[in-house]
Structure formats: structure tokens, C-alpha cells
Design a protein around this motif. Sequence first.
Motif, PDB file in Angstrom:
ATOM      1  N   MET A 169       0.846  -1.162   0.000  1.00 44.57           N
ATOM      2  CA  MET A 169       0.000   0.000   0.000  1.00 44.57           C
ATOM      3  C   MET A 169       0.892   1.226   0.000  1.00 44.57           C
ATOM      4  SD  MET A 169      -2.987  -0.915   2.782  1.00 44.57           S
ATOM      5  CE  MET A 169      -1.877  -0.654   4.136  1.00 44.57           C
ATOM      6  N   ALA A 170       0.497   2.212  -0.771  1.00 45.20           N
ATOM      7  CA  ALA A 170       1.191   3.485  -0.805  1.00 45.20           C
ATOM      8  C   ALA A 170       0.181   4.550  -0.403  1.00 45.20           C
ATOM      9  CB  ALA A 170       1.728   3.757  -2.203  1.00 45.20           C
ATOM     10  N   ILE A 171       0.451   5.218   0.712  1.00 42.82           N
ATOM     11  CA  ILE A 171      -0.439   6.266   1.201  1.00 42.82           C
ATOM     12  C   ILE A 171       0.305   7.584   1.059  1.00 42.82           C
ATOM     13  CG2 ILE A 171      -1.757   7.129   3.155  1.00 42.82           C
ATOM     14  CD1 ILE A 171      -1.900   4.189   4.127  1.00 42.82           C
ATOM     15  N   SER A 172      -0.237   8.457   0.211  1.00 41.43           N
ATOM     16  CA  SER A 172       0.469   9.675  -0.170  1.00 41.43           C
ATOM     17  C   SER A 172      -0.217  10.932   0.336  1.00 41.43           C
ATOM     18  CB  SER A 172       0.563   9.772  -1.699  1.00 41.43           C
ATOM     19  OG  SER A 172       1.195   8.641  -2.235  1.00 41.43           O
ATOM     20  N   THR A 173       0.595  11.893   0.736  1.00 42.92           N
ATOM     21  CA  THR A 173       0.151  13.258   0.971  1.00 42.92           C
ATOM     22  C   THR A 173       0.625  14.040  -0.246  1.00 42.92           C
ATOM     23  OG1 THR A 173       0.343  13.013   3.360  1.00 42.92           O
ATOM     24  CG2 THR A 173       0.304  15.263   2.491  1.00 42.92           C
ATOM     25  N   ILE A 174      -0.312  14.517  -1.026  1.00 41.79           N
ATOM     26  CA  ILE A 174      -0.027  15.106  -2.330  1.00 41.79           C
ATOM     27  C   ILE A 174       0.254  16.603  -2.198  1.00 41.79           C
ATOM     28  CG2 ILE A 174      -0.994  15.532  -4.626  1.00 41.79           C
ATOM     29  CD1 ILE A 174      -2.780  13.025  -4.106  1.00 41.79           C
ATOM     30  N   THR A 175       1.334  17.034  -2.845  1.00 39.28           N
ATOM     31  CA  THR A 175       1.679  18.453  -2.853  1.00 39.28           C
ATOM     32  C   THR A 175       1.365  19.103  -4.197  1.00 39.28           C
ATOM     33  OG1 THR A 175       3.954  17.875  -3.438  1.00 39.28           O
ATOM     34  CG2 THR A 175       3.473  18.236  -1.100  1.00 39.28           C
ATOM     35  N   ASP A 176       1.278  18.312  -5.256  1.00 36.96           N
ATOM     36  CA  ASP A 176       0.933  18.812  -6.593  1.00 36.96           C
ATOM     37  C   ASP A 176       0.034  17.768  -7.254  1.00 36.96           C
ATOM     38  OD1 ASP A 176       0.856  19.409  -9.361  1.00 36.96           O
ATOM     39  OD2 ASP A 176       2.802  20.423  -9.247  1.00 36.96           O
ATOM     40  N   GLU A 177      -1.262  18.008  -7.170  1.00 38.55           N
ATOM     41  CA  GLU A 177      -2.243  17.020  -7.621  1.00 38.55           C
ATOM     42  C   GLU A 177      -2.116  16.694  -9.111  1.00 38.55           C
ATOM     43  OE1 GLU A 177      -7.045  16.238  -7.245  1.00 38.55           O
ATOM     44  OE2 GLU A 177      -6.241  18.178  -6.663  1.00 38.55           O
ATOM     45  N   ASP A 178      -1.964  17.704  -9.957  1.00 36.07           N
ATOM     46  CA  ASP A 178      -1.866  17.454 -11.392  1.00 36.07           C
ATOM     47  C   ASP A 178      -0.610  16.651 -11.731  1.00 36.07           C
ATOM     48  OD1 ASP A 178      -4.244  18.794 -11.934  1.00 36.07           O
ATOM     49  OD2 ASP A 178      -3.239  20.710 -12.267  1.00 36.07           O
ATOM     50  N   LEU A 179       0.514  17.009 -11.129  1.00 37.94           N
ATOM     51  CA  LEU A 179       1.765  16.290 -11.369  1.00 37.94           C
ATOM     52  C   LEU A 179       1.667  14.853 -10.866  1.00 37.94           C
ATOM     53  CD1 LEU A 179       4.718  16.356 -12.324  1.00 37.94           C
ATOM     54  CD2 LEU A 179       5.338  17.165 -10.039  1.00 37.94           C
ATOM     55  N   ARG A 221       8.226   0.324  -3.889  1.00 35.70           N
ATOM     56  CA  ARG A 221       8.551   1.669  -3.403  1.00 35.70           C
ATOM     57  C   ARG A 221       9.412   2.422  -4.429  1.00 35.70           C
ATOM     58  NH1 ARG A 221      11.120   0.468   1.079  1.00 35.70           N
ATOM     59  NH2 ARG A 221       9.355   0.791   2.458  1.00 35.70           N
ATOM     60  N   ALA A 222      10.445   1.777  -4.923  1.00 30.82           N
ATOM     61  CA  ALA A 222      11.333   2.411  -5.898  1.00 30.82           C
ATOM     62  C   ALA A 222      10.571   2.794  -7.166  1.00 30.82           C
ATOM     63  CB  ALA A 222      12.497   1.487  -6.221  1.00 30.82           C
ATOM     64  N   PHE A 223       9.716   1.898  -7.639  1.00 27.36           N
ATOM     65  CA  PHE A 223       8.914   2.172  -8.828  1.00 27.36           C
ATOM     66  C   PHE A 223       7.997   3.368  -8.596  1.00 27.36           C
ATOM     67  CE2 PHE A 223       4.757   1.573 -10.868  1.00 27.36           C
ATOM     68  CZ  PHE A 223       5.132   1.688 -12.193  1.00 27.36           C
ATOM     69  N   PHE A 224       7.271   3.364  -7.491  1.00 25.57           N
ATOM     70  CA  PHE A 224       6.304   4.416  -7.201  1.00 25.57           C
ATOM     71  C   PHE A 224       7.001   5.757  -7.019  1.00 25.57           C
ATOM     72  CE2 PHE A 224       2.934   6.606  -4.881  1.00 25.57           C
ATOM     73  CZ  PHE A 224       1.797   6.142  -5.520  1.00 25.57           C
ATOM     74  N   ALA A 274       4.589  14.194  -4.081  1.00 25.60           N
ATOM     75  CA  ALA A 274       3.943  13.729  -2.855  1.00 25.60           C
ATOM     76  C   ALA A 274       4.976  13.155  -1.888  1.00 25.60           C
ATOM     77  CB  ALA A 274       2.910  12.651  -3.180  1.00 25.60           C
ATOM     78  N   THR A 275       4.558  13.081  -0.641  1.00 27.18           N
ATOM     79  CA  THR A 275       5.302  12.338   0.374  1.00 27.18           C
ATOM     80  C   THR A 275       4.494  11.071   0.627  1.00 27.18           C
ATOM     81  OG1 THR A 275       6.125  14.374   1.362  1.00 27.18           O
ATOM     82  CG2 THR A 275       6.195  12.373   2.724  1.00 27.18           C
ATOM     83  N   THR A 276       5.143   9.922   0.481  1.00 23.40           N
ATOM     84  CA  THR A 276       4.408   8.664   0.509  1.00 23.40           C
ATOM     85  C   THR A 276       4.983   7.715   1.541  1.00 23.40           C
ATOM     86  OG1 THR A 276       3.871   8.925  -1.836  1.00 23.40           O
ATOM     87  CG2 THR A 276       3.650   6.708  -0.907  1.00 23.40           C
ATOM     88  N   GLU A 277       4.083   7.049   2.261  1.00 25.05           N
ATOM     89  CA  GLU A 277       4.440   5.984   3.196  1.00 25.05           C
ATOM     90  C   GLU A 277       4.048   4.659   2.541  1.00 25.05           C
ATOM     91  OE1 GLU A 277       3.644   6.840   7.549  1.00 25.05           O
ATOM     92  OE2 GLU A 277       2.149   8.087   6.526  1.00 25.05           O
TER      93      GLU A 277
END
Length: 82
Positions: free
Chosen positions: A1-11, A54-57, A65-68
Motif C-alpha cells: 500500500m502506498a499512502i500519499s500526501t499530495i503536494t501537486d495534484e496534477d503532477l 517503493r522504488a517504482f512508485f 507527494a510524500t508517501t508511506e
Amino acid sequence: MAISTITDEDLFWGALKKAYGRLPKGAKWVLAVASSDGTKAVNVLVHDSLDAARAFFEEYAGPAATTEYFEADAANAVGLAK
């Protein structure tokens, strides 16, 4: 699972659309969903290595984004295909 806090939604979503077409062999993208305000996203990928996923994502979504990353507990998951 990748849970992201997005800083640039379009990107972020633009990068993930590109990534989807370049999944590593044997990988499967099960789910990609965003919060209604666009600041959070949950992605579920199936791969034999958390580090490889993780590396791929990060290659695609990292700048936006910052992703866990977590390995899912499939035995207690609801709604995932077996």
C-alpha cells in the motif's frame, strides 16, 4: 500500500497515469483513489517486493507527494481478490 500526501495534484496523477503503463513485470495495480480534496491518495499495488514497489512508485510520484509504504495484511483485508 502506498499512502500519499499530495503536494501537486496534477503532477501526481499525471505521473501515475504514465507509471501505470510501465508496471514492472509481475506487478499489478489494484486500486488508486484520492480524497475528495485531492490532498491524500491510497494506491494498492501487488508485487513480490515492497522495496521494488517503493522504488517504482517514487520514480513517478516522488516529486509530487510524500508517501508511506506498507505491506498489506491480506488475511485481514476486505474486498481484495484472493
